[in-house]
Design an enzyme around this catalytic site. Sequence first.
Site, PDB file in Angstrom:
ATOM      1  N   LYS A  58      -1.957  -0.294 -24.986  1.00  0.00           N
ATOM      2  CA  LYS A  58      -2.392  -0.691 -26.446  1.00  0.00           C
ATOM      3  C   LYS A  58      -1.209  -0.435 -27.082  1.00  0.00           C
ATOM      4  O   LYS A  58      -0.472  -1.255 -27.117  1.00  0.00           O
ATOM      5  CB  LYS A  58      -3.476   0.591 -26.808  1.00  0.00           C
ATOM      6  CG  LYS A  58      -4.908   0.569 -25.917  1.00  0.00           C
ATOM      7  CD  LYS A  58      -5.855   1.516 -26.486  1.00  0.00           C
ATOM      8  CE  LYS A  58      -7.298   1.185 -25.675  1.00  0.00           C
ATOM      9  NZ  LYS A  58      -7.272   2.142 -24.325  1.00  0.00           N
ATOM     10  N   ASP A  91      -7.122  12.508 -25.553  1.00  0.00           N
ATOM     11  CA  ASP A  91      -6.961  11.115 -24.872  1.00  0.00           C
ATOM     12  C   ASP A  91      -6.084  10.379 -26.154  1.00  0.00           C
ATOM     13  O   ASP A  91      -6.947   9.976 -27.335  1.00  0.00           O
ATOM     14  CB  ASP A  91      -8.491  10.593 -25.185  1.00  0.00           C
ATOM     15  CG  ASP A  91      -8.273   9.208 -24.556  1.00  0.00           C
ATOM     16  OD1 ASP A  91      -7.285   8.634 -24.449  1.00  0.00           O
ATOM     17  OD2 ASP A  91      -9.480   8.593 -23.975  1.00  0.00           O
ATOM     18  N   GLU A 131      -0.801   4.727  -0.463  1.00  0.00           N
ATOM     19  CA  GLU A 131      -1.538   6.128  -0.849  1.00  0.00           C
ATOM     20  C   GLU A 131      -0.566   7.205  -0.847  1.00  0.00           C
ATOM     21  O   GLU A 131       0.144   7.585   0.159  1.00  0.00           O
ATOM     22  CB  GLU A 131      -2.731   6.004  -0.126  1.00  0.00           C
ATOM     23  CG  GLU A 131      -3.862   5.288  -0.409  1.00  0.00           C
ATOM     24  CD  GLU A 131      -4.979   5.106   0.623  1.00  0.00           C
ATOM     25  OE1 GLU A 131      -5.096   5.898   1.219  1.00  0.00           O
ATOM     26  OE2 GLU A 131      -5.547   4.113   0.518  1.00  0.00           O
ATOM     27  N   ARG A 141      -1.977  -2.907 -18.413  1.00  0.00           N
ATOM     28  CA  ARG A 141      -3.073  -2.072 -18.187  1.00  0.00           C
ATOM     29  C   ARG A 141      -2.634  -0.889 -17.338  1.00  0.00           C
ATOM     30  O   ARG A 141      -2.327  -1.254 -16.324  1.00  0.00           O
ATOM     31  CB  ARG A 141      -4.247  -2.990 -17.734  1.00  0.00           C
ATOM     32  CG  ARG A 141      -5.287  -3.237 -18.842  1.00  0.00           C
ATOM     33  CD  ARG A 141      -5.860  -4.550 -18.636  1.00  0.00           C
ATOM     34  NE  ARG A 141      -5.749  -5.265 -19.961  1.00  0.00           N
ATOM     35  CZ  ARG A 141      -6.476  -4.707 -20.985  1.00  0.00           C
ATOM     36  NH1 ARG A 141      -7.209  -3.817 -20.894  1.00  0.00           N
ATOM     37  NH2 ARG A 141      -6.105  -5.257 -21.875  1.00  0.00           N
ATOM     38  N   THR A 182      -4.028   5.402 -22.137  1.00  0.00           N
ATOM     39  CA  THR A 182      -3.755   4.038 -21.427  1.00  0.00           C
ATOM     40  C   THR A 182      -2.388   3.441 -21.713  1.00  0.00           C
ATOM     41  O   THR A 182      -1.751   4.470 -22.684  1.00  0.00           O
ATOM     42  CB  THR A 182      -4.728   3.034 -21.908  1.00  0.00           C
ATOM     43  OG1 THR A 182      -4.943   3.100 -23.496  1.00  0.00           O
ATOM     44  CG2 THR A 182      -6.001   3.319 -21.207  1.00  0.00           C
ATOM     45  N   TYR A 223       0.871  -1.185   0.088  1.00  0.00           N
ATOM     46  CA  TYR A 223       0.011  -0.190   0.043  1.00  0.00           C
ATOM     47  C   TYR A 223       0.883   1.263  -0.167  1.00  0.00           C
ATOM     48  O   TYR A 223       1.834   1.414   0.689  1.00  0.00           O
ATOM     49  CB  TYR A 223      -1.013  -0.037   1.378  1.00  0.00           C
ATOM     50  CG  TYR A 223      -2.433  -0.060   1.032  1.00  0.00           C
ATOM     51  CD1 TYR A 223      -2.960   0.762  -0.008  1.00  0.00           C
ATOM     52  CD2 TYR A 223      -3.092  -1.184   1.152  1.00  0.00           C
ATOM     53  CE1 TYR A 223      -4.377   0.840  -0.026  1.00  0.00           C
ATOM     54  CE2 TYR A 223      -4.425  -1.186   1.347  1.00  0.00           C
ATOM     55  CZ  TYR A 223      -5.079  -0.118   0.253  1.00  0.00           C
ATOM     56  OH  TYR A 223      -6.226  -0.453  -0.218  1.00  0.00           O
TER      57      TYR A 223
HETATM   58  N1  DSN Z   1     -12.151  -0.341 -25.005  1.00  0.00           N
HETATM   59  C1  DSN Z   1     -10.958   0.381 -25.502  1.00  0.00           C
HETATM   60  C2  DSN Z   1     -10.824  -0.215 -27.011  1.00  0.00           C
HETATM   61  O1  DSN Z   1     -11.156  -1.297 -27.169  1.00  0.00           O
HETATM   62  O2  DSN Z   1     -10.625   0.920 -27.972  1.00  0.00           O
HETATM   63  C3  DSN Z   1     -11.158   1.780 -25.418  1.00  0.00           C
HETATM   64  O3  DSN Z   1     -11.122   1.923 -23.923  1.00  0.00           O
END
Ligand code: DSN
Length: 419
Positions: A220, A191, A48, A226, A217, A46
């Site tokens: 990707k 984003d 925080e 993640r 994120t 932890y």
């Molecule tokens: N769920 C993601 C996607 O597949 O593009 C976006 O957050």
Amino acid sequence: MDDTEIEDLIAAEVRRQTNGLEMIPSENHTSGDVLTALGSRLTDKYSEGYPGMRYYGGCENVDKIENLARDRAKKLFGSTHANVQAHSGCPANLAAYYALLDPGDMLMGLSLVHGGHMTHGLKLNFSSTFYNAVQYHVGKDGYIDIDEMYKLAKEHKPKLIVAGGSAYARVYEWAKYKDVADSVGAYLLADMSHVAGLVAGGVYPSPVGIADVVTTTTHKTLRGPRGALILANGLPSNPLKKPERTRENIPSLIDRAIIPGLQGGPHNHQTAAIAVALREAMQPEFKAYAKQIIDNAQTIATELLKRDYTLVSGGTDSHLLLIDVTNKSISGKDAEKALGKAGITVNKNTVPFDPRSAFDPSGIRMGTPALTTRGMKENEMIQITEWIDQALRHHDDEKMLNKLSKQIQEFAKAFPLPN
Ligand code: DSN
């Protein structure tokens, strides 16, 4: 593992990924080092707060890890501030809104059906229940309609405009969105979740330095675990003091929005894995990887067009393709199913102006980040497009789909997952 039920299911998933072709554009295959960090004892801790200002003892190691992740994010993307604690993309966007807006304020984002994301103002999402949201669209040509953005901005006076999306294949023209935002004094949030790896690799324009806040994120095209980053420029963050809501205070506003605003303890195993992925993205090979992702997607686009497929916007500048399969006498849902049986994983997707529902839309979305990680190049893309076409043409023919699945499994052997 003692828990053989879960162990078997993990093994089955690894087999599925290994034997098939992952073409969901938001997915990728992480490195063994990223997995090692994710599966480490850091998950037990932890912490925080932020490095040097924690509410828990024993944070000396996780402080160093979080600082490394922050420094690498800043260096890779060229921002003065990076928050690495948002658990994923939706919380990152929520934190940015929480930092910059009051409940009921107006935001403006790209409609989900036109390639946006649910956190960009979808009716059912917090982004339009806590806030008021107006949606902009792509034009009939599939490109974002900047004139409409100006018109809507003038009419609705949003306090924040969101650029970016999850099913838009073209370049986001960050500077143009900034002009729209400036025309009404709105903040601009970019984003860049889908394209962060392409930005890191220098093959796609960066919104850093243009947008007031950049969220992404990390799993990707960036090929990490993640997780999420929130990047901004401004005065050094002081999360201990409530700042005035000014542009230069955005770093502090973001940090305070994450904790105590929205989250408790950071996921330290995830932070370490993000740091590992950021280091990987700084290597020269990553530039070549990012370029190959786009080359591969464009090869598929060319091959699909030769076979009379309808691509939204007519092609791609990035890692993804959005295909309207209506002229192939199949729905997106059935196309996803048929390709799945053949061992090619894509997702059904609405297309702009879709007359069908999100559960059974007119399109499919596919991309190349994961295939490119496995070392596939243009020649493989040509072969894969041929298989996609065959699977869609024979979507009712189980024997044919089974035959394709065997061929694909054999083909995939030559391209193992990392480590
Ligand atoms: N769920 C993601 C996607 O597949 O593009 C976006 O957050």
